[in-house]
Design a protein around this motif. Structure first.
Motif, PDB file in Angstrom:
ATOM      1  N   SER A 196       0.634  -1.447   0.146  1.00 18.98           N
ATOM      2  CA  SER A 196       0.149  -0.337  -0.004  1.00 18.98           C
ATOM      3  C   SER A 196       0.432   1.384   0.106  1.00 18.98           C
ATOM      4  O   SER A 196       0.524   2.327  -0.730  1.00 18.98           O
ATOM      5  CB  SER A 196      -0.680  -0.537   1.234  1.00 18.98           C
ATOM      6  N   HIS A 197       2.198   1.370   0.677  1.00 15.61           N
ATOM      7  CA  HIS A 197       2.968   2.509   0.987  1.00 15.61           C
ATOM      8  C   HIS A 197       3.473   2.715  -0.605  1.00 15.61           C
ATOM      9  O   HIS A 197       4.219   4.067  -1.111  1.00 15.61           O
ATOM     10  CB  HIS A 197       3.874   2.330   1.852  1.00 15.61           C
ATOM     11  N   GLU A 198       4.053   1.593  -1.244  1.00 12.99           N
ATOM     12  CA  GLU A 198       4.078   1.797  -2.992  1.00 12.99           C
ATOM     13  C   GLU A 198       3.463   1.810  -4.044  1.00 12.99           C
ATOM     14  O   GLU A 198       4.667   3.007  -4.531  1.00 12.99           O
ATOM     15  CB  GLU A 198       5.108  -0.100  -3.294  1.00 12.99           C
ATOM     16  N   ALA A 199       2.040   1.675  -3.085  1.00 12.40           N
ATOM     17  CA  ALA A 199       1.057   2.444  -4.425  1.00 12.40           C
ATOM     18  C   ALA A 199       0.816   3.877  -4.140  1.00 12.40           C
ATOM     19  O   ALA A 199       0.665   4.948  -4.890  1.00 12.40           O
ATOM     20  CB  ALA A 199      -0.140   1.207  -4.459  1.00 12.40           C
ATOM     21  N   GLU A 200       1.147   3.892  -2.798  1.00 19.21           N
ATOM     22  CA  GLU A 200       0.710   5.317  -2.971  1.00 19.21           C
ATOM     23  C   GLU A 200       1.998   6.147  -2.747  1.00 19.21           C
ATOM     24  O   GLU A 200       1.594   6.956  -3.673  1.00 19.21           O
ATOM     25  CB  GLU A 200       0.395   5.636  -0.642  1.00 19.21           C
ATOM     26  N   THR A 201       3.238   5.830  -3.029  1.00 17.54           N
ATOM     27  CA  THR A 201       4.009   6.904  -2.925  1.00 17.54           C
ATOM     28  C   THR A 201       4.497   7.183  -4.478  1.00 17.54           C
ATOM     29  O   THR A 201       4.791   8.225  -5.881  1.00 17.54           O
ATOM     30  CB  THR A 201       5.270   5.660  -3.116  1.00 17.54           C
ATOM     31  N   LEU A 202       4.086   5.545  -5.713  1.00 18.04           N
ATOM     32  CA  LEU A 202       3.304   5.705  -7.309  1.00 18.04           C
ATOM     33  C   LEU A 202       2.837   6.858  -7.697  1.00 18.04           C
ATOM     34  O   LEU A 202       2.662   7.722  -8.061  1.00 18.04           O
ATOM     35  CB  LEU A 202       3.774   4.283  -7.320  1.00 18.04           C
ATOM     36  N   ARG A 203       1.325   7.008  -6.589  1.00 18.37           N
ATOM     37  CA  ARG A 203       0.185   7.936  -7.085  1.00 18.37           C
ATOM     38  C   ARG A 203       0.702   9.510  -6.977  1.00 18.37           C
ATOM     39  O   ARG A 203       0.686   9.947  -7.635  1.00 18.37           O
ATOM     40  CB  ARG A 203      -1.157   7.266  -6.154  1.00 18.37           C
ATOM     41  N   ALA A 204       1.605   9.371  -5.312  1.00 17.11           N
ATOM     42  CA  ALA A 204       2.051  11.060  -5.499  1.00 17.11           C
ATOM     43  C   ALA A 204       3.419  11.344  -6.372  1.00 17.11           C
ATOM     44  O   ALA A 204       2.650  12.432  -6.557  1.00 17.11           O
ATOM     45  CB  ALA A 204       2.225  10.562  -3.790  1.00 17.11           C
ATOM     46  N   ALA A 205       3.838  10.518  -7.027  1.00 16.26           N
ATOM     47  CA  ALA A 205       4.861  10.845  -8.001  1.00 16.26           C
ATOM     48  C   ALA A 205       4.971  10.708  -8.792  1.00 16.26           C
ATOM     49  O   ALA A 205       5.304  11.855  -9.792  1.00 16.26           O
ATOM     50  CB  ALA A 205       6.024   9.620  -7.980  1.00 16.26           C
ATOM     51  N   PRO A 241       1.791  19.700 -11.030  1.00 10.68           N
ATOM     52  CA  PRO A 241       3.149  20.025 -10.721  1.00 10.68           C
ATOM     53  C   PRO A 241       2.093  20.229  -8.749  1.00 10.68           C
ATOM     54  O   PRO A 241       3.017  20.060  -8.382  1.00 10.68           O
ATOM     55  CB  PRO A 241       4.034  20.556 -11.747  1.00 10.68           C
ATOM     56  N   ASP A 242       1.486  21.204  -9.198  1.00 12.73           N
ATOM     57  CA  ASP A 242       1.302  21.587  -7.865  1.00 12.73           C
ATOM     58  C   ASP A 242       1.179  20.546  -6.636  1.00 12.73           C
ATOM     59  O   ASP A 242       1.008  20.311  -5.916  1.00 12.73           O
ATOM     60  CB  ASP A 242       0.170  23.422  -7.905  1.00 12.73           C
ATOM     61  N   GLU A 243       0.045  19.677  -7.651  1.00 14.75           N
ATOM     62  CA  GLU A 243      -0.611  18.446  -6.918  1.00 14.75           C
ATOM     63  C   GLU A 243      -0.101  17.688  -6.882  1.00 14.75           C
ATOM     64  O   GLU A 243       0.475  16.941  -5.657  1.00 14.75           O
ATOM     65  CB  GLU A 243      -1.975  18.235  -7.391  1.00 14.75           C
ATOM     66  N   ARG A 244       1.264  17.167  -7.346  1.00  5.98           N
ATOM     67  CA  ARG A 244       2.051  16.524  -7.338  1.00  5.98           C
ATOM     68  C   ARG A 244       2.905  16.807  -5.937  1.00  5.98           C
ATOM     69  O   ARG A 244       3.207  15.535  -5.230  1.00  5.98           O
ATOM     70  CB  ARG A 244       3.202  16.588  -7.925  1.00  5.98           C
ATOM     71  N   VAL A 245       3.333  17.993  -5.887  1.00  4.37           N
ATOM     72  CA  VAL A 245       4.171  17.792  -5.007  1.00  4.37           C
ATOM     73  C   VAL A 245       3.476  18.281  -3.549  1.00  4.37           C
ATOM     74  O   VAL A 245       3.871  17.708  -2.493  1.00  4.37           O
ATOM     75  CB  VAL A 245       4.164  19.970  -4.975  1.00  4.37           C
ATOM     76  N   THR A 246       2.508  18.857  -3.363  1.00  2.12           N
ATOM     77  CA  THR A 246       1.539  18.153  -2.117  1.00  2.12           C
ATOM     78  C   THR A 246       1.198  17.119  -1.738  1.00  2.12           C
ATOM     79  O   THR A 246       1.142  16.374  -0.894  1.00  2.12           O
ATOM     80  CB  THR A 246      -0.383  19.081  -2.625  1.00  2.12           C
ATOM     81  N   ALA A 247       0.559  16.112  -3.068  1.00  2.00           N
ATOM     82  CA  ALA A 247       0.977  15.003  -2.122  1.00  2.00           C
ATOM     83  C   ALA A 247       2.049  14.148  -1.861  1.00  2.00           C
ATOM     84  O   ALA A 247       2.369  13.293  -1.084  1.00  2.00           O
ATOM     85  CB  ALA A 247       0.231  14.184  -4.063  1.00  2.00           C
ATOM     86  N   SER A 282       2.620  15.336   1.670  1.00  2.00           N
ATOM     87  CA  SER A 282       1.859  15.041   2.666  1.00  2.00           C
ATOM     88  C   SER A 282       2.424  13.279   2.500  1.00  2.00           C
ATOM     89  O   SER A 282       2.230  13.110   3.710  1.00  2.00           O
ATOM     90  CB  SER A 282       0.026  14.645   1.766  1.00  2.00           C
ATOM     91  N   LEU A 283       2.367  12.525   2.100  1.00  2.00           N
ATOM     92  CA  LEU A 283       3.335  11.594   2.327  1.00  2.00           C
ATOM     93  C   LEU A 283       3.968  11.870   3.339  1.00  2.00           C
ATOM     94  O   LEU A 283       4.888  10.785   4.169  1.00  2.00           O
ATOM     95  CB  LEU A 283       3.652  10.706   1.005  1.00  2.00           C
ATOM     96  N   LEU A 284       5.018  12.444   2.979  1.00  2.00           N
ATOM     97  CA  LEU A 284       6.049  12.633   3.631  1.00  2.00           C
ATOM     98  C   LEU A 284       6.229  12.741   4.703  1.00  2.00           C
ATOM     99  O   LEU A 284       6.624  12.087   6.177  1.00  2.00           O
ATOM    100  CB  LEU A 284       7.188  13.809   2.979  1.00  2.00           C
ATOM    101  N   ALA A 285       5.054  13.582   4.942  1.00  2.00           N
ATOM    102  CA  ALA A 285       4.419  13.706   6.135  1.00  2.00           C
ATOM    103  C   ALA A 285       4.016  12.402   7.371  1.00  2.00           C
ATOM    104  O   ALA A 285       3.984  12.505   8.338  1.00  2.00           O
ATOM    105  CB  ALA A 285       3.557  14.681   6.320  1.00  2.00           C
TER     106      ALA A 285
END
Length: 109
Positions: free
Chosen positions: A52-61, A66-72, A75-78
């Protein structure tokens, strides 16, 4: 507030006293390599960095905007930081209990 809550709050307040926290940092720094292994195992066992973490990482990346990607990604890092801190505190708490148990056993001999 219960007496246990008051004890916890007082203990956290004492950590703001420079030398008390500095000693804890020294102890953790000496044990860091071993503690890192315990933390990594606890995070893996808890499923924090599985599929699930791998999937969320791929989704965020791969968010197209670009602005939404940075936000995603932020959020993942936080969230990773929060989980790491929570599990790290639990590991520290367990280590403290183990040290207390060892002291109690040594005091009985």
């Amino acid at each position: 507030m219960t007496s246990e809550d008051a004890r916890l709050e007082a203990a956290i307040e004492r950590l703001s006293e420079g030398e008390r926290f500095a000693e804890a940092e020294r102890v953790v720094a000496r044990a860091a390599p071993q503690l890192q292994k315990v933390l990594a195992a606890a995070l893996a066992d808890g499923g924090w960095f599985g599929e699930s973490h791998e999937a969320e990482t791929l989704r965020a990346a791969t968010v197209p905007d670009p602005d939404e990607r940075v936000t995603a990604v932020r959020s993942l890092l936080a969230e990773e930081a929060r989980m790491g801190m929570m599990v790290g505190v639990a590991v520290g708490w367990a280590l403290h209990d183990e040290l207390q148990d060892t002291e109690n056993l040594e005091g009985e001999s």
